[in-house]
Design an enzyme around this catalytic site. Sequence first.
Site, PDB file in Angstrom:
ATOM      1  N   ALA A   1     -13.640 -10.237  64.667  1.00  0.00           N
ATOM      2  CA  ALA A   1     -13.254 -11.069  63.526  1.00  0.00           C
ATOM      3  C   ALA A   1     -12.121 -11.979  64.002  1.00  0.00           C
ATOM      4  O   ALA A   1     -11.429 -11.673  64.976  1.00  0.00           O
ATOM      5  CB  ALA A   1     -12.798 -10.188  62.383  1.00  0.00           C
TER       6      ALA A   1
ATOM      7  N   GLY B   1     -15.652  -6.730  65.465  1.00  0.00           N
ATOM      8  CA  GLY B   1     -16.772  -7.222  64.653  1.00  0.00           C
ATOM      9  C   GLY B   1     -17.946  -7.695  65.502  1.00  0.00           C
ATOM     10  O   GLY B   1     -19.082  -7.738  65.024  1.00  0.00           O
TER      11      GLY B   1
ATOM     12  N   GLU C   1      -9.820  -2.341  67.185  1.00  0.00           N
ATOM     13  CA  GLU C   1      -9.104  -2.468  65.906  1.00  0.00           C
ATOM     14  C   GLU C   1      -7.855  -1.610  65.809  1.00  0.00           C
ATOM     15  O   GLU C   1      -6.834  -2.055  65.275  1.00  0.00           O
ATOM     16  CB  GLU C   1     -10.046  -2.121  64.734  1.00  0.00           C
ATOM     17  CG  GLU C   1     -11.097  -3.167  64.436  1.00  0.00           C
ATOM     18  CD  GLU C   1     -12.366  -2.997  65.247  1.00  0.00           C
ATOM     19  OE1 GLU C   1     -12.371  -2.242  66.240  1.00  0.00           O
ATOM     20  OE2 GLU C   1     -13.378  -3.628  64.883  1.00  0.00           O
TER      21      GLU C   1
END
Length: 259
Positions: A64, A109, A132
């Site tokens: 992302a 992502g 993440e």
Amino acid sequence: MNNLLLEVENGIAVLTINRPKALNALNSETLAELGQCLAEVEKREDVKVLILTGSGEKSFVAGADISEMVNATPKEGRAMGLLAREAFGRLENMPQVTIAAVNGYALGGGCEISMSCDIRVAAENAKFGQPECGLGILPGFGGTQRLARLVGKGRAKELIFTCDMIDAQEAYRIGLANKMVPQAELLDTCKKMAGRVMKNAPFAVSLAKQAINTGMDTDLDSGLKLEANLFGLAFSTEDKKEGMTAFLTKRKEKHFIGK
Ligand code: DAK
């Protein structure tokens, strides 16, 4: 579409995420475009297989977009999550077969979107990871669920807790990638695989996809009941008559019509 390229030829759609300056990171605009584009593609009868890839030779999708997320409010984060859910859900459950052509970094992502595809083919330079936890968040586009289902709970936990990046060879070894090929052969390999899929009855393939996807998220008995129902449905099709008649008459050519 500002961030996607779509080419359709001979039954195969190649959808390219095209933000090379940000290594094809997914921002909200790209996620919204993905949802809209997939909603169109899933209705197209001329598309039997979708290949998803990233622009350039360095990255599939580097996650992302961190520059968009850094100052995002919880409300904006939620909105982004909803856009992703729409896009990833469509990708996972569309009637056509989906292949991720992983041509470089598939991080966060990016790894997660590849796991929403039915099959992953990795170029030799591909790198997979879920970084993440190093950013103070956890995988939020399905990574905790899909990675564990694909490679098992222990390996998924190791990858998510350590944020280690793994190369294509390791991804292949643990079953995250179905195949590993030189980058120059990546798209061709995916297209050849698509060709092998397209020789078969498309409605039967989509029923099998539905049986596997739904069955994996339920208990064995419910999965077997679902399989029996979908199997019965396949018996109502012209394609079943065609496929079996071709076999019995020793005819090589089959003419599937998708119903
Ligand atoms: N976002 C934004 N820009 C990125 C980016 C990213 N994820 N990845 C790379 N870029 C940009 C870099 O900032 C750089 O931009 P400029 O400085 O040139 O303007 C350009 O792409 C080239 O990157 P590098 O200079 O860093 O290239 P290197 O070869 O040195 O390194 C790398 C390549 C892929 C190892 C590195 O770029 C990297 O570590 N990138 C970040 C990878 C990452 O941490 N990705 C995971 C993001 S977290 C949500 C649910 C889920 C998520 C979000 C929300 N909700 C439910 C709301 C998902 C989160 C994630 O995916």
